[in-house]
Design a protein around this motif. Structure first.
Motif, short mmCIF file in Angstrom:
data_model
loop_
_atom_site.label_atom_id
_atom_site.label_comp_id
_atom_site.label_asym_id
_atom_site.label_seq_id
_atom_site.Cartn_x
_atom_site.Cartn_y
_atom_site.Cartn_z
N ARG A 189 0.75 -1.25 0.14
CA ARG A 189 0.03 -0.07 -0.06
C ARG A 189 0.80 1.38 0.08
O ARG A 189 0.55 2.18 -0.79
CB ARG A 189 -0.98 -0.08 1.40
CG ARG A 189 -1.67 1.14 1.23
CD ARG A 189 -2.64 1.29 0.46
NE ARG A 189 -3.82 2.39 0.36
CZ ARG A 189 -3.48 3.68 -0.11
NH1 ARG A 189 -2.15 4.02 -0.65
NH2 ARG A 189 -4.21 4.48 -0.02
N ALA A 224 -3.82 6.37 -4.14
CA ALA A 224 -4.97 5.80 -3.39
C ALA A 224 -5.83 5.35 -4.68
O ALA A 224 -6.58 4.37 -4.60
CB ALA A 224 -5.96 6.97 -2.64
N THR A 225 -5.73 5.92 -5.75
CA THR A 225 -6.47 5.45 -6.84
C THR A 225 -6.16 4.05 -7.38
O THR A 225 -6.62 3.26 -7.69
CB THR A 225 -6.33 6.57 -8.12
OG1 THR A 225 -6.91 7.78 -7.85
CG2 THR A 225 -7.17 5.88 -9.15
N TYR A 275 -4.54 1.65 -5.58
CA TYR A 275 -4.87 0.91 -4.32
C TYR A 275 -6.15 0.25 -4.67
O TYR A 275 -6.59 -0.78 -4.44
CB TYR A 275 -4.79 1.56 -3.03
CG TYR A 275 -5.08 0.76 -1.99
CD1 TYR A 275 -4.31 -0.57 -1.67
CD2 TYR A 275 -6.14 0.80 -1.35
CE1 TYR A 275 -4.60 -1.29 -0.51
CE2 TYR A 275 -6.64 0.00 -0.35
CZ TYR A 275 -5.87 -1.08 0.19
OH TYR A 275 -6.08 -1.89 1.23
N ARG A 276 -7.22 1.14 -4.70
CA ARG A 276 -8.81 0.79 -4.93
C ARG A 276 -8.87 0.08 -6.22
O ARG A 276 -9.49 -0.74 -6.35
CB ARG A 276 -9.42 2.23 -4.87
CG ARG A 276 -9.56 2.94 -3.59
CD ARG A 276 -10.83 3.91 -3.64
NE ARG A 276 -10.33 5.07 -4.53
CZ ARG A 276 -9.90 6.28 -4.12
NH1 ARG A 276 -9.80 6.35 -2.88
NH2 ARG A 276 -9.69 7.04 -4.71
N THR A 277 -8.20 0.61 -7.36
CA THR A 277 -8.45 -0.14 -8.67
C THR A 277 -7.81 -1.65 -8.20
O THR A 277 -8.37 -2.58 -8.85
CB THR A 277 -7.73 0.46 -9.67
OG1 THR A 277 -8.28 1.86 -9.82
CG2 THR A 277 -7.76 -0.18 -10.89
N SER A 302 -10.10 -3.94 -6.22
CA SER A 302 -11.26 -4.24 -6.93
C SER A 302 -10.87 -5.54 -7.95
O SER A 302 -11.69 -6.25 -8.12
CB SER A 302 -11.68 -3.04 -7.79
OG SER A 302 -12.14 -2.03 -7.02
#
Length: 201
Positions: free
Chosen positions: A169, A174-175, A177-179, A182
């Protein structure tokens, strides 16, 4: 889960772990790669049903767990057995192995893989020592292991799936990590299948 209306027993969760746990580590394809040329070997003691056992672990330079073996001792025979099992599991031979100062590694290395460079130094083997932390967390959560077979089966699954759901991480925005998460959850859902929710009576 109870708050969401999902009613499951501990036996259901145990059976789900047995059925899907065998598939998940080998089929999660994010970050899968061949083992590197440098292997870090280490061992840590665990309590199994109140008795002291030794959990042998090998990781590559990227921190990927190559193999795990639970044994009663940490002598030359145990080290040689682990090294041979490791080479058979990975179907490869490393360029160099890094261990701590345990003399059993040196004796086993001279017989099992004499052509491989061996570096024995406590400070160089921090990667293997750090990889024991998830095992300690799992041991605390399970309040100890009940059998050698249970420890031998649960630790490799946990070690294989741990990096899948915990990427680095601190190296990601942040983008990203979220992608990435998912994508990882999608792969996990494809492997384990959708969970069937209980219908109201």
């Amino acid at each position: 889960m109870l708050e969401r209306g999902v009613v499951v027993s501990r036996e259901t969760i145990r059976r789900w772990c047995l059925s899907s746990g065998r598939l998940t580590p080998t089929r999660c394809v994010v970050g899968v790669s061949l083992p590197g040329g440098k292997w870090h070997l280490g061992e840590v003691f665990v309590k199994v049903n109140g008795e002291r056992k030794y959990l042998w672990r090998a990781v590559d330079a990227d921190g990927k767990v190559l193999d795990i073996l639970v044994q009663n001792r940490r002598d030359k025979a145990a080290a040689k057995r682990f090294i041979r099992k490791l080479m058979k599991a990975t179907q490869s031979v490393p360029r160099v192995i890094v261990t701590d100062k345990l003399r059993s590694y040196g004796a086993a290395h001279r017989e099992a893989m004499p052509s491989v460079e061996h570096r024995s130094h406590k400070g160089l083997n921090n990667r293997a020592e750090n990889s024991h932390q998830p095992t300690r967390q799992r041991e605390r959560a399970m309040k100890g292991f009940r059998s050698v077979g249970g420890a031998q089966s649960s630790c490799p699954r946990s070690a294989a799936s741990h990096p899948h759901f915990r990427p680095r991480r601190h190296l990601m925005t942040a983008t990203e990590y979220r992608t990435g998460m998912s994508t990882r959850f999608t792969i996990s859902d494809q492997i384990t299948g959708p969970a069937a929710l209980p219908t109201a009576a």
